[in-house]
Design an enzyme around this catalytic site. Structure first.
Site, short mmCIF file in Angstrom:
data_model
loop_
_atom_site.label_atom_id
_atom_site.label_comp_id
_atom_site.label_asym_id
_atom_site.label_seq_id
_atom_site.Cartn_x
_atom_site.Cartn_y
_atom_site.Cartn_z
CG HIS A 205 6.88 17.46 68.29
ND1 HIS A 205 5.53 17.29 68.52
CD2 HIS A 205 6.98 18.04 67.08
CE1 HIS A 205 4.85 17.75 67.48
NE2 HIS A 205 5.71 18.22 66.59
C1 UD1 Z 1 8.17 17.27 61.91
C2 UD1 Z 1 7.33 18.42 61.34
C3 UD1 Z 1 6.30 18.85 62.39
C4 UD1 Z 1 5.50 17.69 62.90
C5 UD1 Z 1 6.45 16.63 63.43
C6 UD1 Z 1 5.71 15.41 63.95
C7 UD1 Z 1 8.52 19.93 59.77
C8 UD1 Z 1 9.06 21.28 59.63
N1 UD1 Z 1 8.15 19.59 61.04
O1 UD1 Z 1 8.93 17.80 62.98
O2 UD1 Z 1 5.43 19.79 61.80
O3 UD1 Z 1 4.62 18.11 63.92
O4 UD1 Z 1 7.32 16.22 62.35
O5 UD1 Z 1 6.57 14.47 64.44
O6 UD1 Z 1 8.41 19.20 58.81
N2 UD1 Z 1 14.24 12.13 64.14
C9 UD1 Z 1 14.52 10.82 64.44
N3 UD1 Z 1 13.84 9.86 63.77
C10 UD1 Z 1 12.92 10.12 62.80
C11 UD1 Z 1 12.67 11.47 62.51
C12 UD1 Z 1 13.32 12.45 63.19
O7 UD1 Z 1 15.34 10.52 65.29
O8 UD1 Z 1 12.33 9.18 62.24
C13 UD1 Z 1 14.94 13.20 64.88
C14 UD1 Z 1 16.18 13.67 64.18
O9 UD1 Z 1 17.11 14.01 65.14
C15 UD1 Z 1 15.73 14.93 63.48
C16 UD1 Z 1 14.68 15.46 64.46
O10 UD1 Z 1 14.08 14.31 65.00
O11 UD1 Z 1 16.76 15.80 63.23
C17 UD1 Z 1 13.67 16.37 63.83
O12 UD1 Z 1 13.02 15.73 62.72
P1 UD1 Z 1 12.35 16.61 61.57
O13 UD1 Z 1 11.68 15.75 60.59
O14 UD1 Z 1 13.34 17.59 61.06
O15 UD1 Z 1 11.27 17.46 62.34
P2 UD1 Z 1 10.24 17.06 63.50
O16 UD1 Z 1 10.66 17.74 64.76
O17 UD1 Z 1 10.02 15.58 63.58
#
Ligand code: UD1
Length: 365
Positions: A205
């Protein structure tokens, strides 16, 4: 002593669960669980509360996704209201996600003591958002709880006073120790049609791997080749799936019967798969540690790691270059039985939450 425990994203839940559950039994501490809502999908959040037997959050901030600035700012605005209303003595954060740094910044400016669990880890790569979050959180925290030796060295080198720093071990391993037996009852292997050691488990990811089309293509292509030799189980993060779909690279991948693409899995199902797999291929932080504890081969697709003990002592191997041949060479080594043996780092023993709470209780005058 009122302590707000903060969770936001998936890797936080297994770190807070042992701390929060133990605090609930403490006579000196009144814990409050705040969920920022950084991760909100049921499979990225709710399932962990059930699997880890953690009570549902007392307060939910519902911030959702956004750019780093938007997400961090939204958490700060909402969390400040909580702190003003609850007037906690301490705010405890774990790990390195945006929720970690956002809540710490709010707390320190309100004069609330800040506690950082999993402090001192450094990848020395400031292109990673998590590295910025780690640095910023540590610099203003009052209690820095460290999971491995390198963290002690890093904080010393950064000039953090010794009196603030405590080598307590790895709280995520507490969760693993507490739940490994229940994980054995998971039916996931049957559901996916895989057998012990006859599959590899994949998670990807990180932006560096899945946001760049060239890199994503290499990974998908490599996994297709691997699937000719053994089954591939790939619980896919929502951002990875979204990216791969947009890049149009899922042909021959989703319709491949040796590649089991699933939704993100719960804690117990994932533990079970990790324990029974032949090896893991990942870019996660926590999985490097869990595999080291389990003695399972782990190939990490990253240029660096903030968890070097998993490489120097554990079963983790960093593959620093995203090169199909190189990845396949490492996989061949494992399949041919040339497997890296490891040991478990100090204090990764299931008792880290106990050590943390003892120190916090003692701090109360
Ligand atoms: C976050 C953490 C990362 C961790 C990862 C584990 C930061 C900077 N990054 O990254 O360190 O390893 O979580 O999963 O905090 N999304 C969904 N559903 C959700 C959550 C996210 O669809 O419940 C999608 C959305 O499109 C979102 C994207 O995932 O924009 C990224 O989510 P985000 O929380 O910004 O960062 P992660 O890549 O999940």
């Amino acid at each position: 002593m009122k302590i707000i425990n903060v969770v936001g994203a998936r890797p936080n839940f297994m770190k807070i669960a042992p701390i929060h559950n133990l605090m609930l039994k403490s006579k000196k501490i009144q814990p409050i669980l705040v969920h920022t809502g950084q991760h909100y999908d049921e499979k990225m959040s709710k399932v962990f509360f059930i699997d880890l037997k953690m009570p549902m959050p007392d307060i939910y901030l519902n911030v959702g996704s956004g750019s780093h600035a938007v997400q961090t700012a939204k958490i700060m605005v909402e969390f400040e209201k909580v702190c003003l209303e609850q007037k906690p003595d301490m705010v405890l954060v774990v790990g390195d996600v945006n929720s970690t740094v956002a809540c710490t910044l709010v707390a320190v400016k309100l004069g609330i003591k800040c506690v950082h669990v999993e402090s001192g880890l450094r990848s020395f790569d400031r292109r990673m958002p998590e590295e910025i979050n780690r640095l910023m959180t540590d610099v203003v925290s009052d209690y820095l709880f460290v999971s491995e030796e390198s963290g002690m060295t890093n904080l010393k080198n950064e000039g953090v006073p010794k009196s603030k720093v405590f080598h307590v071990g790895n709280v995520m391993i507490d969760s693993l120790v507490n739940h490994i037996k229940s994980a054995d009852r998971s039916k996931i292997m049957k559901e996916l049609g895989v057998k012990k050691e006859e599959f590899c488990l994949v998670t990807l990811h990180r932006p560096s791997n899945v946001d760049d089309t060239k890199n994503a293509k290499i990974l998908v292509d490599t996994l297709k080749t691997v699937s000719k030799q053994l089954k591939v189980v790939f619980p896919i993060h929502p951002r990875t799936l979204k990216n791969f779909e947009a890049m149009g690279i899922l042909k021959g991948f989703t319709d491949n019967e040796n590649i089991k693409l699933t939704d993100p899995l719960g804690y117990l199902d994932f533990m079970k798969l990790m324990k029974e797999s032949r090896f893991l291929l990942t870019d996660s932080g926590g999985i490097q540690e869990e595999t080291t504890y389990l003695g399972k081969p782990c190939l990490t697709l990253r240029e660096n790691t903030e968890r070097p003990s998993t490489v120097t002592q554990g079963t983790n191997i960093l593959i620093k270059e995203l090169d199909k041949k190189l990845i396949l060479k490492h996989i061949k080594d494992i399949l041919d039985g040339r497997v890296k043996k490891g040991t478990v780092p100090k204090y990764w023993d299931g008792k880290t939450a106990q050590r943390i709470i003892k120190i916090l209780e003692k701090s109360q005058k």
